[in-house]
Design an enzyme around this catalytic site. Structure first.
Site, PDB file in Angstrom:
ATOM      1  N   HIS A   1       9.026 -26.927   0.619  1.00 53.39           N
ATOM      2  CA  HIS A   1       8.088 -28.072  -0.053  1.00 53.39           C
ATOM      3  C   HIS A   1       7.055 -27.388  -1.064  1.00 53.39           C
ATOM      4  O   HIS A   1       5.962 -28.166  -1.271  1.00 53.39           O
ATOM      5  CB  HIS A   1       7.555 -28.941   0.984  1.00 53.39           C
ATOM      6  CG  HIS A   1       8.774 -29.706   1.609  1.00 53.39           C
ATOM      7  ND1 HIS A   1       9.158 -30.737   1.425  1.00 53.39           N
ATOM      8  CD2 HIS A   1       9.689 -29.209   2.454  1.00 53.39           C
ATOM      9  CE1 HIS A   1      10.202 -31.311   1.867  1.00 53.39           C
ATOM     10  NE2 HIS A   1      10.532 -30.406   2.701  1.00 53.39           N
TER      11      HIS A   1
ATOM     12  N   LYS B   1     -13.969   1.685  -2.789  1.00 57.81           N
ATOM     13  CA  LYS B   1     -14.950   1.681  -1.690  1.00 57.81           C
ATOM     14  C   LYS B   1     -16.033   2.360  -2.081  1.00 57.81           C
ATOM     15  O   LYS B   1     -17.075   2.105  -1.614  1.00 57.81           O
ATOM     16  CB  LYS B   1     -14.063   2.460  -0.528  1.00 57.81           C
ATOM     17  CG  LYS B   1     -12.909   2.013   0.153  1.00 57.81           C
ATOM     18  CD  LYS B   1     -12.500   3.051   1.372  1.00 57.81           C
ATOM     19  CE  LYS B   1     -11.307   2.564   1.925  1.00 57.81           C
ATOM     20  NZ  LYS B   1     -10.762   3.277   3.139  1.00 57.81           N
TER      21      LYS B   1
ATOM     22  N   GLU C   1       0.787  -1.193   0.090  1.00 56.97           N
ATOM     23  CA  GLU C   1       0.068  -0.029   0.028  1.00 56.97           C
ATOM     24  C   GLU C   1       0.876   1.239  -0.023  1.00 56.97           C
ATOM     25  O   GLU C   1       0.624   2.196  -0.473  1.00 56.97           O
ATOM     26  CB  GLU C   1      -0.676   0.020   1.320  1.00 56.97           C
ATOM     27  CG  GLU C   1      -2.198   0.623   0.944  1.00 56.97           C
ATOM     28  CD  GLU C   1      -3.137   0.240   1.936  1.00 56.97           C
ATOM     29  OE1 GLU C   1      -3.063   0.039   3.256  1.00 56.97           O
ATOM     30  OE2 GLU C   1      -4.425  -0.036   1.743  1.00 56.97           O
TER      31      GLU C   1
END
Lengths: 431, 431
Positions: A292, A403, A271
């Site tokens: 792994h 938003k 951000e």
């Protein structure tokens, strides 16, 4: 926090010692700018003053009513939740109150979590600087209702952490709730060393003074040269590697208790620096587990990454029992700590052998003082990177559009962005 | 599994409809190759035959002794643990036995987990195809000792999942332990639909038939065209986007219960495709949470990524209570489900508005049948991608060097690789 750039010097992409020396002049200039910002308490830079300025007594006092808590629930998203979760997951012992963060609006998850909590013994910390964060307020309304349904007086169990005005402050005033202020000039992702990050640590009984002392040591050690300042060494090297093609930064702690730190780092890095087409995509990994899972890719995949290998140099250990199982006698006398250290060393060497850049970051242990140093060090590294890249480190303009669109979709005003959601292109393949 | 490529067509990097049509000839060729591999049960391709071949009765029978289990502990790493964890975290309800995976050798974590488990009521599933995986065997030795210390007969509580020979099979034979075979020709990361992934689901009481039916539906639907096969649409589009610069693939499920699925996917994608400088770096994210952490970067950072937005179209819901808090009245009558869907739509539109490629993947719900379809679909997508890229999808050569080095560091033989660890370059910056 100790930083070793050795495995980034002769790699692809790599940054040579000469290049780092040339870059050090820019580091000096950036450091001056950072210091000036700190002196003036400018937006964002003010976060780097928190270790000396945070009011720990106010935090201790605000959480005092929750001394009986068996659980503490932070209702907050992004920077309002990740700092608290990072400290809790790193520091909490088995006997501390359990810490939870409600940082998503998944209805089933919310319901299950609330069903599992001892609500009458749960402290709820609702955190939103503006008091209008839709996810946080929605979740808080649900939590409040669940408490009422369980016969618990929510006003006895709620701590509010918010800005100087707005919804949540009015609510706190109306019900005389314990209240903490989100400090001015501190973006959420830089707020771990403020009331936002430290309240849960206080409820869990961790040593806030030691956290801040570790951070303050790091603050005091900031100098104008990357060769003298581990945080700047990390910020400058990742910046230089990104400029040379390392658009991904793998954060790989070798300690389960630091897994959430990698999430905190991912927000800080993404951000703050993801702007103007620049920045690095953080990839969260966990050592030794992801050897792994991800190591094949790190060694042989696209050369667009730097791997940050993080570990504590001291940790509690456990012997591996002797065995007569075939082929495992070489483990005799070793400990799990020997094993994870061997895996760390082997991964570092494996990346070096194939020329993949890696940076080693070490802390003394997973304790308050080391955590304070690490969190502050990474914040300083991020701010330095932002200065070198010339981006607007302390803003997040690209999240605002989404938003507004979400709000529009829910009927919260006439938002053109919401219509774009309906107009999207589609090429759907059904089974 | 439904796939929508609409938001990847007109993006940067992007793949046009025309390009996809041209690519479809290669998809047809690759599909023929995959079908031939399946018919011959060739290494790797054999994994795509599991839905029709896995012996569910053998699994149910092997776990029958653990009907009283309150907890089930898988001791396994990488593909030996992630499949079981993915199914458990997606499907387990609050009343099912708790599932844990010991997939790291962090001594403190191991100790704390063992201290917290009801060992006399814990089923331990130790999983290693070779029987020599050092992390798994070390952890198993520690678990066995903890059981002995607690007065629990470990031979009553242990299930072994391993290959046709080796250490663990000898151990199972010597103590007459319940035993499951790791199928031949199936790499660990493709083993979720075998005994390796399904044993824990069986202990938790999930519907194995439904998991396999969902996978079998997807298997039956594989055709020679990406426009008819969602799995191939996903594999071909991500391949084409990677070739056009999308070296990162963000896997972002909008459901907490699918968070571990993103880890499983990350292994599948990284270890299968990260070869010859090709492949995509998987970045794990979680919606809606990471909109407040990563979305700034996705919109405005480097243009090296495709974002995979995954959601269930049905889920249990929870209303948001009415409120008189200022500015939140628009939430009245909405649910948390409405909110997370609005966030999903807003993020998709937000990425489209800035030209960042996204792929929408939907499943009907987080249930057995949908999970089977999703897991199989992503395996088929991965195999197709590998064919198109011409890489060796089913091997993992780059992890072997590090394994040898770790063994050498612990004294397990004279390994030159271990010396490289000591010889590494250093440029250390101390505080």
């Amino acid at each position: 926090m100790y930083v070793d750039l050795g495995s980034a010097l002769d790699a692809t992409p790599g940054v040579s010692r000469d290049s780092l020396e040339r870059l050090d002049d820019q580091v000096a200039t950036a450091h001056d700018r950072i210091e000036a910002g700190r002196n003036d308490h400018d937006h964002g830079y003010a976060a780097l003053n928190l270790p000396a300025r945070v009011d720990l007594d106010a935090i201790r006092s605000a959480v005092a009513p929750f001394a009986d808590a068996e659980a503490v629930l932070t209702v907050g998203i992004g920077g309002s939740g990740l700092g608290a979760a990072t400290l809790a997951n790193a520091l909490a012992g088995p006997d501390d109150p359990d810490a939870y963060v409600l940082d998503n609006v998944d209805p089933e998850h919310v319901a299950r979590l609330l069903d599992s909590l001892p609500l009458a013994r749960t402290a709820v910390n609702v955190v939103s600087k503006s008091g209008t964060t839709v996810e946080t307020l929605s979740n808080f309304l649900v939590v409040r209702e669940a408490m009422a349904d369980a016969g618990v007086d929510w006003t006895d169990r709620t701590l509010v952490t918010t800005g100087e005005s707005g919804n949540l402050r009015q609510l706190a005033d109306a019900h005389d709730l314990p209240l903490l202020s989100v400090p001015d000039g501190v973006p959420g992702r830089f707020s771990v060393l403020s009331s936002v990050g430290l309240a849960v640590a206080a409820i869990q009984g961790h040593d806030l003074d030691a956290i801040c002392a570790g951070a303050a040591d790091t603050a005091d050690g900031l100098s104008g040269s990357l060769f003298e300042t581990p945080a700047y060494a990390y910020g400058a090297a990742t910046y230089a590697l990104a400029a040379r093609g390392a658009t991904t930064n793998v954060m790989m702690p070798y300690a389960e208790r630091l897994e959430t730190f990698a999430e905190w780092f991912a927000q800080l890095w993404a951000e703050s620096l993801g702007k103007d087409g620049l920045g690095q995509t953080p990839a969260r990994a966990l050592g030794a587990t992801d050897q792994h899972s991800q190591l094949q890719l790190y060694r042989a995949g696209p050369r667009e990454k730097v791997v940050t290998l993080l570990r504590p140099t001291h940790r509690p250990d456990r012997p591996i029992p002797e065995t007569d199982l075939d082929g495992l006698s070489y483990l005799g006398g070793s400990t799990l700590g020997d094993l994870i250290d061997a895996e760390f060393g082997a991964t570092e060497a494996s990346l070096a052998a194939s020329g993949v850049p890696a940076i080693r970051v070490e802390i003394d242990g997973v304790d308050e003082r080391s955590l304070g140093a690490l969190l502050y060090g990474m914040e300083a590294a991020c701010v330095l990177y932002g200065e070198l890249a010339g981006v607007s480190t302390f803003t997040q303009p690209a999240v605002e559009w989404g938003k507004r669109a979400a709000r529009g979709l829910l009927g919260g005003g006439d938002v053109p962005a919401a219509e774009a959601v309906e107009d999207r292109a589609s090429l759907r393949i059904d089974p």
